[in-house]
Design a protein around this motif. Sequence first.
Motif, PDB file in Angstrom:
ATOM      1  N   ARG A  82     -27.756   8.683  -3.508  1.00 14.80           N
ATOM      2  CA  ARG A  82     -25.980   8.631  -3.046  1.00 14.80           C
ATOM      3  C   ARG A  82     -25.398   9.728  -3.836  1.00 14.80           C
ATOM      4  N   LYS A  83     -26.873   9.953  -5.403  1.00 18.13           N
ATOM      5  CA  LYS A  83     -25.934  10.644  -5.875  1.00 18.13           C
ATOM      6  C   LYS A  83     -27.394  11.956  -6.600  1.00 18.13           C
ATOM      7  N   LEU A  84     -26.664  13.238  -7.150  1.00 12.61           N
ATOM      8  CA  LEU A  84     -27.484  14.266  -6.984  1.00 12.61           C
ATOM      9  C   LEU A  84     -27.240  14.053  -8.771  1.00 12.61           C
ATOM     10  N   GLY A  85     -27.934  13.971  -9.847  1.00  8.05           N
ATOM     11  CA  GLY A  85     -27.188  13.996 -10.619  1.00  8.05           C
ATOM     12  C   GLY A  85     -25.938  12.832 -11.075  1.00  8.05           C
ATOM     13  N   LYS A  86     -25.351  13.332 -11.849  1.00  2.93           N
ATOM     14  CA  LYS A  86     -23.683  12.292 -11.637  1.00  2.93           C
ATOM     15  C   LYS A  86     -22.967  13.226 -10.887  1.00  2.93           C
ATOM     16  N   HIS A  87     -23.366  13.260  -9.946  1.00  2.00           N
ATOM     17  CA  HIS A  87     -22.205  13.537  -8.754  1.00  2.00           C
ATOM     18  C   HIS A  87     -22.622  12.758  -7.754  1.00  2.00           C
ATOM     19  N   ASP A  88     -21.414  12.660  -6.918  1.00  4.20           N
ATOM     20  CA  ASP A  88     -21.546  11.671  -5.593  1.00  4.20           C
ATOM     21  C   ASP A  88     -21.092  13.586  -4.793  1.00  4.20           C
ATOM     22  N   TRP A  89     -22.364  13.006  -4.244  1.00  4.93           N
ATOM     23  CA  TRP A  89     -22.449  14.638  -3.314  1.00  4.93           C
ATOM     24  C   TRP A  89     -21.743  14.158  -2.050  1.00  4.93           C
TER      25      TRP A  89
END
Length: 85
Positions: free
Chosen positions: A1-8
């Motif tokens: 669901r996330k790429l690093g700290k980003h909710d893509w």
Amino acid sequence: RKLGKHDWWKEGAEYLLGVQNADGSWPGSEQGGVRQGDTTSPMVNTCFAILFLKKATMPLVKLPEQIYSGEGLVGGGKKGGDEKK
């Protein structure tokens, strides 16, 4: 669901909804010319935006567990060979 700290998906959805045209489409090169290599038509951009946004959307229609084809009903397909009269 996330790429690093980003909710893509959330970030992408917010972006897409922010640039959506009033008629429901998304802009492309036919609306404002080529910008930073954008050579995509509004129709293609709209199709991809809808596909992206559909990712987390619940289905609008729930399919029944069993689908009836009508096979075996009068005029609805026949099994086997010729029927006796």
